[in-house]
Design a protein around this motif. Structure first.
Motif, PDB file in Angstrom:
ATOM      1  N   ASN A   1       0.823  -1.215   0.000  1.00 26.09           N
ATOM      2  CA  ASN A   1       0.000   0.000   0.000  1.00 26.09           C
ATOM      3  C   ASN A   1       0.855   1.263   0.000  1.00 26.09           C
ATOM      4  O   ASN A   1       0.479   2.276  -0.602  1.00 26.09           O
ATOM      5  CB  ASN A   1      -0.934   0.000   1.214  1.00 26.09           C
ATOM      6  N   GLU A   2       1.980   1.211   0.697  1.00 23.25           N
ATOM      7  CA  GLU A   2       2.890   2.359   0.682  1.00 23.25           C
ATOM      8  C   GLU A   2       3.369   2.638  -0.737  1.00 23.25           C
ATOM      9  O   GLU A   2       3.454   3.797  -1.169  1.00 23.25           O
ATOM     10  CB  GLU A   2       4.087   2.093   1.604  1.00 23.25           C
ATOM     11  N   GLN A   3       3.686   1.569  -1.467  1.00 25.07           N
ATOM     12  CA  GLN A   3       4.125   1.749  -2.852  1.00 25.07           C
ATOM     13  C   GLN A   3       2.988   2.268  -3.719  1.00 25.07           C
ATOM     14  O   GLN A   3       3.185   3.149  -4.567  1.00 25.07           O
ATOM     15  CB  GLN A   3       4.674   0.433  -3.400  1.00 25.07           C
ATOM     16  N   HIS A   4       1.773   1.712  -3.536  1.00 26.55           N
ATOM     17  CA  HIS A   4       0.631   2.191  -4.310  1.00 26.55           C
ATOM     18  C   HIS A   4       0.380   3.678  -4.062  1.00 26.55           C
ATOM     19  O   HIS A   4       0.113   4.448  -4.982  1.00 26.55           O
ATOM     20  CB  HIS A   4      -0.632   1.396  -3.940  1.00 26.55           C
ATOM     21  N   THR A   5       0.456   4.062  -2.792  1.00 28.68           N
ATOM     22  CA  THR A   5       0.219   5.470  -2.430  1.00 28.68           C
ATOM     23  C   THR A   5       1.257   6.386  -3.075  1.00 28.68           C
ATOM     24  O   THR A   5       0.923   7.455  -3.609  1.00 28.68           O
ATOM     25  CB  THR A   5       0.246   5.640  -0.900  1.00 28.68           C
ATOM     26  N   GLU A   6       2.500   5.967  -3.039  1.00 28.89           N
ATOM     27  CA  GLU A   6       3.559   6.772  -3.649  1.00 28.89           C
ATOM     28  C   GLU A   6       3.405   6.808  -5.169  1.00 28.89           C
ATOM     29  O   GLU A   6       3.642   7.855  -5.807  1.00 28.89           O
ATOM     30  CB  GLU A   6       4.931   6.216  -3.261  1.00 28.89           C
ATOM     31  N   LEU A   7       2.994   5.703  -5.762  1.00 23.67           N
ATOM     32  CA  LEU A   7       2.766   5.681  -7.209  1.00 23.67           C
ATOM     33  C   LEU A   7       1.710   6.703  -7.601  1.00 23.67           C
ATOM     34  O   LEU A   7       1.890   7.471  -8.551  1.00 23.67           O
ATOM     35  CB  LEU A   7       2.324   4.275  -7.650  1.00 23.67           C
ATOM     36  N   LEU A   8       0.616   6.729  -6.863  1.00 23.99           N
ATOM     37  CA  LEU A   8      -0.443   7.677  -7.178  1.00 23.99           C
ATOM     38  C   LEU A   8       0.022   9.116  -6.953  1.00 23.99           C
ATOM     39  O   LEU A   8      -0.299  10.015  -7.733  1.00 23.99           O
ATOM     40  CB  LEU A   8      -1.690   7.385  -6.338  1.00 23.99           C
ATOM     41  N   ARG A   9       0.820   9.359  -5.907  1.00 26.10           N
ATOM     42  CA  ARG A   9       1.332  10.706  -5.652  1.00 26.10           C
ATOM     43  C   ARG A   9       2.197  11.181  -6.813  1.00 26.10           C
ATOM     44  O   ARG A   9       2.084  12.328  -7.268  1.00 26.10           O
ATOM     45  CB  ARG A   9       2.155  10.721  -4.360  1.00 26.10           C
ATOM     46  N   LEU A  10       3.047  10.292  -7.327  1.00 23.40           N
ATOM     47  CA  LEU A  10       3.925  10.654  -8.434  1.00 23.40           C
ATOM     48  C   LEU A  10       3.127  10.935  -9.708  1.00 23.40           C
ATOM     49  O   LEU A  10       3.433  11.867 -10.456  1.00 23.40           O
ATOM     50  CB  LEU A  10       4.938   9.536  -8.682  1.00 23.40           C
TER      51      LEU A  10
END
Length: 258
Positions: A206-215
């Motif tokens: 989820n941390e990676q998903h969240t960062e992906l969406l932020r980028l």
């Protein structure tokens, strides 16, 4: 004159294949379009000069490959209709070919990397805020307590396919959906195999998903592409290597392209 013994059987196409060719010709000529209905079997079979059983076999093949839907019964909604629904059909076919060994898991992973790098870069350039808000809602649901591994897997798939769809390229979206679907069960099994470590694994994903969406929202397509490659090679990579699932944060970062 040759004797009967010297004759050889001629090679014949199966009747339903000839029916498929005839329907394909109508589509390519623009005579049949998405949404159009085919004539009833009782009318179409004699026009094509085939039996109704051969016609039904051809229609079943078209339904399997996702270009036709058949509704039984009577009335205006009954019969066969041309549709545009390739995602599910391609996913089913690719999943079978992966299971049969037609494509290796490494091939599938490399295809995912290529497709998703492209879709995340494109989404960062062109996605609307409303579309990104939908992606955020998916991630919010993935963080809900008590979510089963299967429910998490379904939402994970939705997130990646949604990004592909908002990238603006319908073909990449369809291929991404099909490739993801082809290994969906394997990824689910790998997630389930984490056992008691699953909550920490889910948090890391989820941390990676969240960062992906932020980028993507920040328009940083290149960094989003690098991260989604790392993300895919992390969990998917354990399937390729044949080992147990690893914490996504423990995988080495993907190498930058020179």
């Amino acid at each position: 004159m040759p004797t009967v013994a010297e004759w050889r059987p001629v090679r014949q196409s199966r009747t339903h294949e000839l029916v498929l060719e005839s329907i394909e010709e109508q589509v390519l000529a623009g005579e049949l379009k998405a949404g159009d209905r085919l004539p009833p079997e009782r009318e179409l079979a004699p026009v094509l000069g085939v039996s109704r059983s051969a016609l039904r076999e051809a229609l079943r093949v078209m339904e399997t490959i996702g270009v036709l839907v058949a509704t039984v019964g009577r009335g205006p909604d009954a019969g066969a209709r041309i549709v545009q629904n390739p995602d599910d059909a391609l996913g089913r076919l690719l999943r079978l070919h992966v299971a049969l060994g037609s494509y290796s898991l490494e091939d599938v992973m490399e295809a995912r990397v290529t497709l998703e790098r492209s879709s995340f870069e494109a989404a960062a350039r062109s996605a609307y805020e409303e579309q990104l808000a939908e992606a955020a809602q998916i991630l919010e649901r993935m963080r809900e307590p008590g979510l089963t591994v299967g429910e998490f897997n379904d939402l994970d798939t939705q997130f990646h396919v949604h990004i592909a769809r908002i990238s603006g390229n319908d073909l990449i979206s369809t291929l991404t959906s099909a490739v993801r679907e082809s290994v969906r069960t394997l990824i689910l099994k790998a997630e389930e195999a984490t056992g008691e470590d699953w909550p920490s694994t889910a948090r890391a994903l989820n941390e990676q998903h969240t960062e992906l969406l932020r980028l993507v929202r920040a328009g940083e397509g290149g960094r989003a592409a690098d991260l989604v490659e790392e993300h895919i090679r992390g969990f998917h990579g354990t399937l390729v290597e044949g080992g147990g699932p690893a914490d996504p944060r423990s995988r080495p970062r993907a190498k930058k392209r020179s």
